[in-house]
Design a protein around this motif. Structure first.
Motif, PDB file in Angstrom:
ATOM      1  N   PHE A  79       0.826  -1.211   0.000  1.00  0.00           N
ATOM      2  CA  PHE A  79       0.000   0.000   0.000  1.00  0.00           C
ATOM      3  C   PHE A  79       0.864   1.267   0.000  1.00  0.00           C
ATOM      4  CE2 PHE A  79      -3.302  -2.844   2.065  1.00  0.00           C
ATOM      5  CZ  PHE A  79      -4.152  -2.855   0.968  1.00  0.00           C
ATOM      6  N   THR A  80       1.973   1.221   0.693  1.00  0.00           N
ATOM      7  CA  THR A  80       2.866   2.380   0.731  1.00  0.00           C
ATOM      8  C   THR A  80       3.441   2.658  -0.654  1.00  0.00           C
ATOM      9  OG1 THR A  80       3.441   1.978   3.048  1.00  0.00           O
ATOM     10  CG2 THR A  80       4.954   3.348   1.769  1.00  0.00           C
ATOM     11  N   ALA A  81       3.844   1.612  -1.361  1.00  0.00           N
ATOM     12  CA  ALA A  81       4.410   1.783  -2.699  1.00  0.00           C
ATOM     13  C   ALA A  81       3.386   2.391  -3.654  1.00  0.00           C
ATOM     14  CB  ALA A  81       4.910   0.442  -3.237  1.00  0.00           C
ATOM     15  N   VAL A  82       2.146   1.935  -3.576  1.00  0.00           N
ATOM     16  CA  VAL A  82       1.103   2.472  -4.461  1.00  0.00           C
ATOM     17  C   VAL A  82       0.813   3.927  -4.112  1.00  0.00           C
ATOM     18  CG1 VAL A  82      -1.269   2.226  -5.277  1.00  0.00           C
ATOM     19  CG2 VAL A  82       0.083   0.172  -4.772  1.00  0.00           C
ATOM     20  N   ALA A  83       0.627   4.207  -2.829  1.00  0.00           N
ATOM     21  CA  ALA A  83       0.285   5.568  -2.408  1.00  0.00           C
ATOM     22  C   ALA A  83       1.406   6.549  -2.729  1.00  0.00           C
ATOM     23  CB  ALA A  83      -0.022   5.592  -0.913  1.00  0.00           C
ATOM     24  N   ASN A  84       2.643   6.104  -2.610  1.00  0.00           N
ATOM     25  CA  ASN A  84       3.775   6.996  -2.885  1.00  0.00           C
ATOM     26  C   ASN A  84       3.919   7.330  -4.365  1.00  0.00           C
ATOM     27  OD1 ASN A  84       4.539   7.273  -0.222  1.00  0.00           O
ATOM     28  ND2 ASN A  84       6.125   5.697  -0.307  1.00  0.00           N
ATOM     29  N   ALA A  85       3.264   6.554  -5.219  1.00  0.00           N
ATOM     30  CA  ALA A  85       3.349   6.791  -6.666  1.00  0.00           C
ATOM     31  C   ALA A  85       2.360   7.844  -7.145  1.00  0.00           C
ATOM     32  CB  ALA A  85       3.125   5.488  -7.423  1.00  0.00           C
ATOM     33  N   ILE A  86       1.445   8.253  -6.270  1.00  0.00           N
ATOM     34  CA  ILE A  86       0.402   9.212  -6.650  1.00  0.00           C
ATOM     35  C   ILE A  86       0.316  10.312  -5.600  1.00  0.00           C
ATOM     36  CG2 ILE A  86      -0.967   7.565  -7.992  1.00  0.00           C
ATOM     37  CD1 ILE A  86      -2.749   7.179  -5.507  1.00  0.00           C
ATOM     38  N   LYS A  87      -0.437  11.353  -5.940  1.00  0.00           N
ATOM     39  CA  LYS A  87      -0.635  12.461  -4.998  1.00  0.00           C
ATOM     40  C   LYS A  87      -2.055  12.511  -4.443  1.00  0.00           C
ATOM     41  CE  LYS A  87       2.969  15.524  -6.838  1.00  0.00           C
ATOM     42  NZ  LYS A  87       3.534  14.565  -7.803  1.00  0.00           N
ATOM     43  N   ILE A  88      -3.014  11.866  -5.128  1.00  0.00           N
ATOM     44  CA  ILE A  88      -4.398  11.889  -4.665  1.00  0.00           C
ATOM     45  C   ILE A  88      -4.586  10.922  -3.495  1.00  0.00           C
ATOM     46  CG2 ILE A  88      -5.385  12.684  -6.840  1.00  0.00           C
ATOM     47  CD1 ILE A  88      -6.065   9.786  -7.521  1.00  0.00           C
ATOM     48  N   PRO A  89      -5.642  11.106  -2.699  1.00  0.00           N
ATOM     49  CA  PRO A  89      -5.863  10.241  -1.531  1.00  0.00           C
ATOM     50  C   PRO A  89      -6.173   8.797  -1.912  1.00  0.00           C
ATOM     51  CG  PRO A  89      -7.181  12.251  -1.391  1.00  0.00           C
ATOM     52  CD  PRO A  89      -6.625  12.198  -2.770  1.00  0.00           C
ATOM     53  N   ALA A  90      -5.804   7.896  -1.020  1.00  0.00           N
ATOM     54  CA  ALA A  90      -6.081   6.470  -1.186  1.00  0.00           C
ATOM     55  C   ALA A  90      -6.882   5.962   0.006  1.00  0.00           C
ATOM     56  CB  ALA A  90      -4.786   5.690  -1.311  1.00  0.00           C
ATOM     57  N   VAL A  91      -7.896   5.142  -0.306  1.00  0.00           N
ATOM     58  CA  VAL A  91      -8.696   4.470   0.717  1.00  0.00           C
ATOM     59  C   VAL A  91      -8.421   2.977   0.609  1.00  0.00           C
ATOM     60  CG1 VAL A  91     -11.036   3.962   1.532  1.00  0.00           C
ATOM     61  CG2 VAL A  91     -10.487   6.251   0.668  1.00  0.00           C
ATOM     62  N   LEU A  92      -8.046   2.351   1.707  1.00  0.00           N
ATOM     63  CA  LEU A  92      -7.836   0.912   1.726  1.00  0.00           C
ATOM     64  C   LEU A  92      -9.184   0.205   1.698  1.00  0.00           C
ATOM     65  CD1 LEU A  92      -5.202   0.826   4.638  1.00  0.00           C
ATOM     66  CD2 LEU A  92      -4.778   1.162   2.185  1.00  0.00           C
ATOM     67  N   TYR A  93      -9.187  -1.041   1.249  1.00  0.00           N
ATOM     68  CA  TYR A  93     -10.427  -1.819   1.172  1.00  0.00           C
ATOM     69  C   TYR A  93     -10.166  -3.180   1.798  1.00  0.00           C
ATOM     70  CZ  TYR A  93     -14.539  -4.049  -1.064  1.00  0.00           C
ATOM     71  OH  TYR A  93     -15.711  -4.725  -1.325  1.00  0.00           O
ATOM     72  N   ASN A  94     -10.790  -3.400   2.951  1.00  0.00           N
ATOM     73  CA  ASN A  94     -10.606  -4.644   3.692  1.00  0.00           C
ATOM     74  C   ASN A  94     -11.823  -5.540   3.540  1.00  0.00           C
ATOM     75  OD1 ASN A  94      -9.228  -6.449   5.397  1.00  0.00           O
ATOM     76  ND2 ASN A  94     -10.317  -5.680   7.200  1.00  0.00           N
ATOM     77  N   ILE A  95     -11.688  -6.614   2.770  1.00  0.00           N
ATOM     78  CA  ILE A  95     -12.786  -7.550   2.557  1.00  0.00           C
ATOM     79  C   ILE A  95     -12.218  -8.967   2.531  1.00  0.00           C
ATOM     80  CG2 ILE A  95     -12.712  -7.117   0.048  1.00  0.00           C
ATOM     81  CD1 ILE A  95     -15.841  -7.695   0.152  1.00  0.00           C
ATOM     82  N   PRO A  96     -11.831  -9.462   3.709  1.00  0.00           N
ATOM     83  CA  PRO A  96     -11.139 -10.755   3.784  1.00  0.00           C
ATOM     84  C   PRO A  96     -11.930 -11.930   3.247  1.00  0.00           C
ATOM     85  CG  PRO A  96     -11.756  -9.958   5.976  1.00  0.00           C
ATOM     86  CD  PRO A  96     -11.974  -8.830   5.037  1.00  0.00           C
ATOM     87  N   SER A  97     -13.260 -11.851   3.242  1.00  0.00           N
ATOM     88  CA  SER A  97     -14.061 -12.965   2.737  1.00  0.00           C
ATOM     89  C   SER A  97     -13.829 -13.206   1.251  1.00  0.00           C
ATOM     90  CB  SER A  97     -15.554 -12.701   2.980  1.00  0.00           C
ATOM     91  OG  SER A  97     -15.996 -11.571   2.238  1.00  0.00           O
ATOM     92  N   ARG A  98     -13.359 -12.171   0.534  1.00  0.00           N
ATOM     93  CA  ARG A  98     -13.129 -12.320  -0.895  1.00  0.00           C
ATOM     94  C   ARG A  98     -11.654 -12.312  -1.267  1.00  0.00           C
ATOM     95  NH1 ARG A  98     -18.230 -10.064  -4.287  1.00  0.00           N
ATOM     96  NH2 ARG A  98     -17.069 -11.153  -5.902  1.00  0.00           N
ATOM     97  N   THR A  99     -10.815 -11.740  -0.428  1.00  0.00           N
ATOM     98  CA  THR A  99      -9.393 -11.649  -0.773  1.00  0.00           C
ATOM     99  C   THR A  99      -8.543 -12.724  -0.108  1.00  0.00           C
ATOM    100  OG1 THR A  99      -8.895 -10.138   1.043  1.00  0.00           O
ATOM    101  CG2 THR A  99      -9.571  -9.155  -1.065  1.00  0.00           C
ATOM    102  N   GLY A 100      -9.037 -13.269   1.017  1.00  0.00           N
ATOM    103  CA  GLY A 100      -8.271 -14.277   1.734  1.00  0.00           C
ATOM    104  C   GLY A 100      -7.267 -13.706   2.714  1.00  0.00           C
ATOM    105  N   VAL A 101      -7.249 -12.381   2.863  1.00  0.00           N
ATOM    106  CA  VAL A 101      -6.313 -11.764   3.805  1.00  0.00           C
ATOM    107  C   VAL A 101      -7.005 -10.598   4.509  1.00  0.00           C
ATOM    108  CG1 VAL A 101      -5.328 -10.210   2.065  1.00  0.00           C
ATOM    109  CG2 VAL A 101      -3.995 -10.777   4.089  1.00  0.00           C
ATOM    110  N   ASN A 102      -6.754 -10.472   5.789  1.00  0.00           N
ATOM    111  CA  ASN A 102      -7.329  -9.383   6.580  1.00  0.00           C
ATOM    112  C   ASN A 102      -6.277  -8.315   6.839  1.00  0.00           C
ATOM    113  OD1 ASN A 102      -9.468  -8.255   8.385  1.00  0.00           O
ATOM    114  ND2 ASN A 102      -7.890  -8.602   9.945  1.00  0.00           N
ATOM    115  N   ILE A 103      -6.669  -7.048   6.681  1.00  0.00           N
ATOM    116  CA  ILE A 103      -5.784  -5.948   7.056  1.00  0.00           C
ATOM    117  C   ILE A 103      -6.051  -5.671   8.534  1.00  0.00           C
ATOM    118  CG2 ILE A 103      -4.893  -3.690   6.438  1.00  0.00           C
ATOM    119  CD1 ILE A 103      -6.551  -3.784   3.883  1.00  0.00           C
ATOM    120  N   ALA A 104      -5.082  -5.920   9.364  1.00  0.00           N
ATOM    121  CA  ALA A 104      -5.261  -5.779  10.813  1.00  0.00           C
ATOM    122  C   ALA A 104      -5.499  -4.327  11.199  1.00  0.00           C
ATOM    123  CB  ALA A 104      -4.025  -6.312  11.539  1.00  0.00           C
ATOM    124  N   PRO A 105      -6.245  -4.088  12.279  1.00  0.00           N
ATOM    125  CA  PRO A 105      -6.504  -2.712  12.716  1.00  0.00           C
ATOM    126  C   PRO A 105      -5.236  -1.874  12.870  1.00  0.00           C
ATOM    127  CG  PRO A 105      -7.933  -4.204  13.906  1.00  0.00           C
ATOM    128  CD  PRO A 105      -7.005  -5.063  13.094  1.00  0.00           C
TER     129      PRO A 105
END
Length: 294
Positions: free
Chosen positions: A121-147
């Protein structure tokens, strides 16, 4: 300042009978959403079938959406990928197209560690200047972004501003808000959980329901923000049977069927998604009739 507050529609990408994208129909959907008081257009998310469009189609839809919206409301572009390089390319192109922000789903299938998620996420956000919103949906991705990972990213990376939370885990969601002390813009990723998430300090919802009932999703949020908690609660509860029908098969199969029932002619899903089963479509139709949509 948040990219938006209220209800953002995770807009469907309409297809023609031959399976190609129908940009004329997309134009109509965008105008109907704006007229229905939607607060933000989220282009090329899961509901937009980003998983079954080519990279060229993906970017074409984002460019078209930005051009048609013309700054009337914010546009957030879904640009996440399980390949960091691809996510960077999509995000850079979305920024160039005029998107107000990007939505970055957690890398699917790879099952990255929390450190891997931070680096991605840091690499993607650092490549742009506009805001980024993370999307946590472990039921479909297989991975949870911890709090703690979410909070660390929002604190440490200037343009990572929030998260669309679709885990359904309210203990974890409450922990995000407790740890962040206002550093995270929180959006519900589940239409049946808008009010409880707003009660934890959320900014709104990125909504499937908004495709067919934009004013309802908007009003749930607006009433809450205006202090009409009872009005907001009643709208949320009234919409629950319809929301349940919209998720009786995997999204976006039902919402596409719902739009077709309304005469919007958005086409059928692309494989491997298939048309809604008749029994489920009948259930959806009944709930739409009860809600006054048919």
């Amino acid at each position: 300042m948040a990219i938006f507050e209220g209800a953002g529609v995770a807009i469907v990408t309409p297809f023609k009978e031959n399976g190609e994208i129908s940009f004329d129909k997309l134009d109509e959907l965008i105008e109907e959403q704006i007229a229905g008081h939607t607060d933000c257009i989220v282009s090329m998310g899961t509901t937009g079938e980003s998983a079954t469009t080519t990279e060229e189609e993906h970017l074409e839809v984002i460019r078209f959406t930005c051009e048609r919206v013309k700054g009337r409301i914010p546009v957030i572009a879904g640009t996440g990928s399980n390949c960091t390089k691809t996510a960077i390319t999509l995000s850079e192109e979305a920024e160039g197209a005029g998107a107000d922000g990007v939505l970055l789903v957690s890398p699917y299938y790879n099952k990255a560690t929390q450190n891997g998620l931070k680096a991605h996420f840091t690499a993607v956000a650092n490549a742009i200047k506009i805001p980024a919103v993370l999307y946590n949906i472990p039921s479909r991705t297989g991975v949870n972004i911890a709090p703690q990972t979410i909070v660390d990213l929002c604190r440490d990376v200037p343009n990572i501003v929030g998260v669309k939370e679709a885990s359904g885990n309210f203990s974890a969601i409450a922990e995000i808000m407790q740890l962040s002390d206002g550093a995270v813009d929180l959006y519900s990723g589940n239409d049946d959980q808008i009010v409880p998430l707003l009660a934890l300090g959320g900014k709104g919802v990125i909504s499937v329901l908004s495709n067919i009932a934009p004013r309802t999703a908007h009003d749930i949020c607006e009433k809450f923000f205006q202090g009409d908690l009872e009005g907001s609660r009643k709208l949320q509860l009234k919409a629950l049977p319809l929301i349940k029908a919209l998720f009786c098969e995997v999204n976006p199969i039902p919402v596409r069927a719902a739009l077709n029932l309304m005469g919007k002619q958005v086409g059928v899903p692309r494989l491997p998604l298939t048309e809604m089963e008749p029994a489920h479509q009948e259930l959806l139709k009944k709930e739409m009739e009860k809600f006054g949509l048919l």
